[in-house]
Design a protein around this motif. Structure first.
Motif, PDB file in Angstrom:
ATOM      1  N   LYS A   6       0.857  -1.188   0.000  1.00  0.00           N
ATOM      2  CA  LYS A   6       0.000   0.000   0.000  1.00  0.00           C
ATOM      3  C   LYS A   6       0.890   1.234   0.000  1.00  0.00           C
ATOM      4  N   GLY A 184      -7.554   8.238   6.392  1.00  0.00           N
ATOM      5  CA  GLY A 184      -6.393   7.341   6.500  1.00  0.00           C
ATOM      6  C   GLY A 184      -6.736   5.894   6.183  1.00  0.00           C
ATOM      7  N   ASP A 187      -5.049   2.367   4.512  1.00  0.00           N
ATOM      8  CA  ASP A 187      -4.296   1.347   5.268  1.00  0.00           C
ATOM      9  C   ASP A 187      -5.173   0.114   5.490  1.00  0.00           C
ATOM     10  N   ASN A 242      -0.825   8.018  13.990  1.00  0.00           N
ATOM     11  CA  ASN A 242      -1.629   7.727  12.805  1.00  0.00           C
ATOM     12  C   ASN A 242      -0.807   7.347  11.584  1.00  0.00           C
ATOM     13  N   VAL A 243       0.401   6.872  11.814  1.00  0.00           N
ATOM     14  CA  VAL A 243       1.188   6.356  10.689  1.00  0.00           C
ATOM     15  C   VAL A 243       0.468   5.154  10.081  1.00  0.00           C
TER      16      VAL A 243
HETATM   17 MG    MG Z   1      -2.044   7.237   6.257  1.00  0.00          MG
END
Ligand code: MG
Ligand code: ADP
Ligand code: ASP
Length: 440
Positions: A6, A184, A187, A242-243
């Motif tokens: 991803k 986000g 992911d 939030n990686v």
């Molecule tokens: Mg992200």
């Protein structure tokens, strides 16, 4: 060996980066299935395509000049295709998106077009088939992922393909209406594809060389975490690191697929491996990582003999249920109890009404409400092995001159959560980092 990769927004931000991504994929024939995000920021105050799309949707809803708002998105994609030097008719595709957004009139559909277009362009660049997440990622009517159907559909779509590109961030409900994950969420899409593909590894390519021991925007150049367990990841990502989206472990965890965080801009750096706890080897480090979030409200209740009052907690929870409010933590003493709630759930006058109802339901001797509380999670399997961890933690925070408003230690001893005033947030994280990473 099958790898699902991803690539996040920064990795997809311009034509040069599209080429960089294609090179990474081409370098390893095991990198078979690719999930992409929408183009992110190219420089500090640039906009992410997803934000441009949310902006365009707002313009559309308010009856403003949608065409002008969509032009910003159009320019990003025509720029990317031009820079790559692809002979691909992006203009027709953009025209089609612009028309569809106006007819669908759904914020989720609009937001999803960033990933849709990025995946179409990447598929073209790689010469690989494109898979529309609308056809394969399914949500239930209540908005939750329909895992069973999704895994089946994705698996069918991948069957017989040596490579494929899947758009991240969205899927559709059972009526075919597009629905996105929360921000986000690509992911999560990557994790779904990894699970459906029966991958041996889920590579998550981003703009940092791995999961770092704390947010690099707070501590300069924090240590990289070489490996962490699924549980540690869940705690850290839920609490603000939030990686990686906090829900991305669920699909891969069931199949024990490891996740590797890698840096698109430094592909030879090692990164971080996220593993099932059985495969996890203790690093010797007391604390694995620190994460935090701001904007919580604490409702603190005191009442003599609270411990003996049967149904006290039940009655408070009934009030929370009435307002549809969930709580994050509930630290309690003999005669005290606090509820830590995400402040955004109490907006629009709910806080006042909820507090009045709690007062009526349990008649506390004292009730105090603190706003703008930050929560800091200190996470690590090593904490239960090392005596005196909390003493070190609290003396580090005290030495920084910070007043602790709340403490909650999970029963698994995997984490300690500390609540401090919002303005003390950065100072606290830096003090804890110094204690466990610079002085250990
Ligand atoms: Mg992200
Ligand atoms: P992508 O667009 O690739 O999905 P994100 O912006 O979602 O990337 O996540 C990467 C960013 O997460 C980093 O640039 C960093 O600023 C931030 N971040 C916050 N906490 C951490 C952490 N503990 N380790 C690494 N990065 C973190
Ligand atoms: N593009 C979406 C966002 O900005 C999803 C993602 O990047 O993962 O939130």
């Amino acid at each position: 060996m099958i790898k699902v990769c991803k690539f996040g927004g920064t990795s997809m931000s311009d034509g040069t980066n599209f080429r960089r991504v294609a090179e990474i994929i081409d370098r390893d024939p095991e990198r078979r299935f690719i999930v992409v995000s929408a183009p992110g920021k190219r420089f500090g105050n640039d906009s992410k395509v997803t934000d441009l799309l949310y902006g365009a949707q707002e313009t559309l809803e308010k009856g403003g000049d949608f065409h002008a708002a969509f032009t910003k998105v159009r320019d990003r994609f025509t720029g990317i295709v031009r820079e790559i030097g692809l002979s691909f008719d992006i203009d027709s595709l953009l025209d089609e998106c612009e028309r569809e957004i106006q007819s669908e009139r759904s914020g989720d559909f609009t937001a999803s077009r960033g990933e849709y277009l990025a995946a179409r362009v990447m598929a073209e660049l790689l010469g690989a088939p494109f898979i529309d997440a609308r056809d394969v990622v399914r949500f239930h009517a209540d908005g939750k992922l329909n895992g069973k159907e999704t895994f089946f559909l994705v698996k069918e779509a991948l069957k017989g393909k040596r490579r494929a590109v899947v758009a991240g961030f969205y899927g559709a409900d059972s009526d075919g209406k597009v629905k996105t994950f929360s921000r986000g969420g690509s992911d999560v899409s990557g994790a779904i594809v990894a699970r459906a593909a029966g991958a041996d590894l889920y590579e998550n390519w981003t703009d940092v060389s791995g999961f770092l021991a704390c947010d690099p925007r707070i501590v300069e150049n924090p240590a990289r975490i070489p490996a962490l367990s699924y549980q540690e990841l869940r705690e850290l990502s839920y609490m603000g690191a939030n990686v990686l989206h906090s829900e991305s472990i669920f699909p891969v965890r069931e199949a024990n697929i490891p996740i590797r965080i890698k840096n698109t801009f430094r592909p030879d750096d090692e990164g971080t491996d996220i593993l099932p706890v059985e495969k996890y080897r203790f690093s010797g480090q007391t604390v694995t990582g620190i994460a935090g979030k701001r904007h919580f409200t604490v409702i603190h209740l005191e009442k003599s003999l609270m411990n003996a009052e049967i149904g006290f907690t039940y009655r408070v929870l009934q009030v929370l249920l009435k307002y549809g409010v969930s709580f994050e933590h509930m630290p309690s003493g003999i005669d005290t109890m606090s509820f830590i709630i995400d402040s955004s759930l109490l907006d629009g006058g709910i806080k006042e009404k909820l507090c009045a109802d709690v007062k009526e339901a349990v008649s506390p001797d004292n009730m105090r409400v603190f706003d703008d509380i930050a929560l800091i999670a200190v996470v690590g399997h090593g904490m239960s092995r090392n005596v005196g961890t909390s003493a070190r933690l609290f003396s580090a925070i005290a030495s920084a001159g910070v007043n602790v408003r709340m403490i909650d230690q999970g029963s698994s001893e995997l984490n300690i959560i500390v609540g401090v005033d919002g303005e003390d947030y950065g100072r606290t994280v830096r003090a804890v980092y110094r204690e466990f990473f610079e002085e250990e």
